[in-house]
Every structure is written in structure tokens, then in C-alpha cells.
Design an enzyme around this catalytic site. Sequence first.
Site, PDB file in Angstrom:
ATOM      1  N   ASP A 200       9.284   3.136   1.414  1.00  0.00           N
ATOM      2  CA  ASP A 200       8.085   3.728   1.808  1.00  0.00           C
ATOM      3  C   ASP A 200       8.076   3.367   3.207  1.00  0.00           C
ATOM      4  O   ASP A 200       7.593   2.353   3.770  1.00  0.00           O
ATOM      5  CB  ASP A 200       6.893   3.183   1.129  1.00  0.00           C
ATOM      6  CG  ASP A 200       5.583   3.749   1.514  1.00  0.00           C
ATOM      7  OD1 ASP A 200       5.813   4.398   2.567  1.00  0.00           O
ATOM      8  OD2 ASP A 200       4.816   3.866   0.915  1.00  0.00           O
TER       9      ASP A 200
ATOM     10  N   PHE B 157       0.799  -1.368  -0.063  1.00  0.00           N
ATOM     11  CA  PHE B 157      -0.036   0.236  -0.004  1.00  0.00           C
ATOM     12  C   PHE B 157       0.850   1.279   0.129  1.00  0.00           C
ATOM     13  O   PHE B 157       1.675   1.561   1.039  1.00  0.00           O
ATOM     14  CB  PHE B 157      -1.090  -0.085   1.136  1.00  0.00           C
ATOM     15  CG  PHE B 157      -1.811   1.133   1.163  1.00  0.00           C
ATOM     16  CD1 PHE B 157      -3.197   0.981   0.699  1.00  0.00           C
ATOM     17  CD2 PHE B 157      -1.616   2.451   1.827  1.00  0.00           C
ATOM     18  CE1 PHE B 157      -4.125   1.940   0.319  1.00  0.00           C
ATOM     19  CE2 PHE B 157      -2.660   3.374   1.579  1.00  0.00           C
ATOM     20  CZ  PHE B 157      -3.659   3.203   0.905  1.00  0.00           C
TER      21      PHE B 157
ATOM     22  N   LYS C 209       2.927  10.340   8.040  1.00  0.00           N
ATOM     23  CA  LYS C 209       2.047   9.841   9.369  1.00  0.00           C
ATOM     24  C   LYS C 209       2.939  10.568  10.578  1.00  0.00           C
ATOM     25  O   LYS C 209       2.424  11.559  10.714  1.00  0.00           O
ATOM     26  CB  LYS C 209       2.144   8.223   9.054  1.00  0.00           C
ATOM     27  CG  LYS C 209       1.159   7.513   8.321  1.00  0.00           C
ATOM     28  CD  LYS C 209       0.860   6.320   8.796  1.00  0.00           C
ATOM     29  CE  LYS C 209      -0.044   5.477   7.648  1.00  0.00           C
ATOM     30  NZ  LYS C 209      -1.305   5.794   7.834  1.00  0.00           N
TER      31      LYS C 209
END
Length: 423
Positions: free
Chosen positions: A246, A154, A275
Site C-alpha cells: 500500500d 491504515f 493521494k
Amino acid sequence: MVATEAHLPKILTALPGPKAKAAVEADARFVSPPYTRVYPLVVERGHGCILEDVDGNTFLDFNAGIAVCSTGHSHPKVVDAIQRQSAKFLHMSGTDFYYPHMAELAERLAATFPGPGEKKVYFGNSGTEAIEAAMKLARYSTGRDKFIAFHGCFHGRTMGALSLTSSKLAQRRRFGPLVPGVYHAPYPDAAYIENQLFRALVPPEEVAAIVVEPIQGEGGYLIPPHSFLQELRQICDRHGILLVVDEVQSGCGRTGKMWAIEHTGVVPDIICSAKGIASGMPLSATIARAEIMSWKPGAHASTFGGNPVCIAAALATLDLLESELMANATDMGKFILDRISGWPSRHKMVRDVRGRGLMVAIELISHDARDRIVQEAFQRGLLILGAGESALRLMPPLVVTREQASFALDVIEELCSTADERR
Ligand code: PLP
């Protein structure tokens, strides 16, 4: 004492309570429906790992706003940094003008990047933007147009990042055609890239970057062997391909180191972060070796990227991560893993447990069993979510205490025991 200053949750009403019910109904009428709300938590305020809902119920948060609230909810030092910066100025487009603390944060982030040499930082607002920036930068700096990503990964939902994402069909359905030239390999199978992709599907000299999560997040908190990342590095070196990691979910101290890739000894070319970087304020960073950051003025930018209030929050967050919270993530992660390591042999419900720092997964025997425990935990005041097909994922704020971790594990173990008996 306000309710959120307690350390453990307390449920006072049937869930959802009356005010929460009304908020959920209003939301259904006016808010766009693609969000995936798993239970009706309607937040009033938060402090540390405790959230209070609009009816006065308190919950222990093992989601951290999906791995975002790294320093806990509204950490006083982060709030203070935000308040002080807000009183000075809220915005002045760092893409067109300057403010000194943008360069200060860039310098501090560059210093966290593994390996020697100068680094530069591009600021955006979200994880998907960090990935878009990495994809554009990889194309720009290599002159190549293809990408390799992994099954189950993702990376976000904007068109470029979505072309890499291969997590759930619902995320892709009716959105094609996506960005062409993206190839997927099984995770974690580096040999597939040489043996299958480079033999039959894509010439390696056309590949700009391999994009990989060092620990697969939404895919189920899958932790690959170090050799997987090391082999990816070798493949990239062999063919002049950039290695993009990532770290949107795995980074910012969650695994006990600033970046999860540091556990493997691999030096990437680009790190994508978002995040937890600013404790809940919208900020992302795409960090690359200086020679890769070769794009010229006008090539890429975002009006809000690197907002001054978010940067102030990120600097306060970094102070906290470096002074105490990365160490706490290591300690609490070990405490949790030690406690759950015997569960697969003790509970019929539990197939596997795994984790690094405060990225912990308890793999249950089925999707339905997992979803049921998530709902039951909510009713008991514990906020957890699933990842992958059948894993419970534990991703508390990095301020979590031993008492709170014990409470969460007591609840989950009790729910597993009850589910064992039901079988
Ligand atoms: N990359 C990873 C590994 C993620 O877990 C996520 C979000 O969950 C993203 C990228 C996208 O981040 P955002 O939702 O901020 O766009």
C-alpha cells in the site's frame, strides 16, 4: 503579488479570523460530522507550499492535503494540463469506452513498477478503492479468500479496506461485521506470521495476500528494517501468497523514489497508489503483474475511475516527479533529518526522530504534548498534523524549499524549547 506567491507565512488576524469562523459555523450546521478537523483552517487559495485562508492569512503547508499535493498547490503545469483536458471533454467512462491517455498513463506507471515482466493498471478514484481492487483481484486470481495485515495499519474505510485497517477503534466501532478472514500481525514482525498465524489460526494455503504499508503512515511514520519486507516476500513465495504494498501515502516520489518499496529491493506483486498521483485530483491506481490481472470483463469497474481530467493531471505530475521533485524530496528529506537528528538529546519533549525523504516524524513524549504543538504551530502559520500516538508528521509538498523547511523547523524547535521549559 498575491499573498500565496510569498514563500513564508504571515498571520494577520486572530485565528480563526471572522470569515473563517463563519465558514466553520456553516460547516457545523450542514456538513456531516465524522471528519476530524484538528484546527480551523478555511482555505481560499494555494500556491506551492503556501495556503491563504479566507481572511488573508497565509500558512506554510507541511500537510500537503494529507500527502496529496505532491507538486505543491496548483502547480502551473498541472493546472495547464487540467485546463486543456477540461476544454476537450470531462468524462466518458474509461471503463466502457477509450481515451488514449489512459493507456499512456498505465504504460508509464507500469514502467515504474520494480522487477521485470509486463504490468497492468486498474484505475479508481481513491486510496480505499485501490485497496478494494487489490483485495478483489487477489481473491480472483488466487482462488483464496484470506488476508493478512498489520497492527496499526491504515488502508481506508470502505468495508474491505476497513477490515484490514487496524489504526483506531473509532474507525471500526459500530461498523461490524467486517469482511471475514482478515488476520493481523504486529508491525514489523514477519516471524509472527509463520510462528503464530500459520501454526494456530490460518492455513497459509488459504491466504490470498499479505497487505502492507512499506512505511506505516497514519500509524506514526514507522520505518521498518528492509529485512521485514524481504522476509514478507519470502513468506509469500513459500506459500503462493501475493504481496500487496500500500503506497497510497508513501508512494509517488515522497521518499525520494517513486515507491518506498524500492528502497528495500523487494519486488511486490501489487502496488496500490492514490493521494499524490494526480496532485490533488481524485485518482488511484492498482498496478499488478500482468499475469495476476487475469480478471474478465465485468469483474470490476467504476464509472469515474480513471477520469480523463485526473489522468491528464497525473501525467503532468509524473513529468514533474521524474524531472525534479523526487530528487528534491531526497535532498530536502536529508536536510530536515540532519537538522533534527540531535533533537532527542537536546529536547526533553522529543523522544525520537525518523524519516525517509519527505516522510518525517518527530516523536514527542506524549499525545497531549504533540497535540499542543500542532495547535501552537497553527497559530504561528505552520500547518502540521500528528500521526500515531504521539508523533508530529512532516509531509510537505515535494516542491518545498530549504528556506521553508528551515522556517518550519525553527517554529517546531522553538515550540519544543518552550514546552521543555514548561515541564
Ligand atoms: N492507504 C493508506 C496508506 C493511507 O494513508 C490512506 C489514507 O490516508 C488510504 C489507504 C485511504 O486513502 P483514501 O482516503 O484516499 O481512501
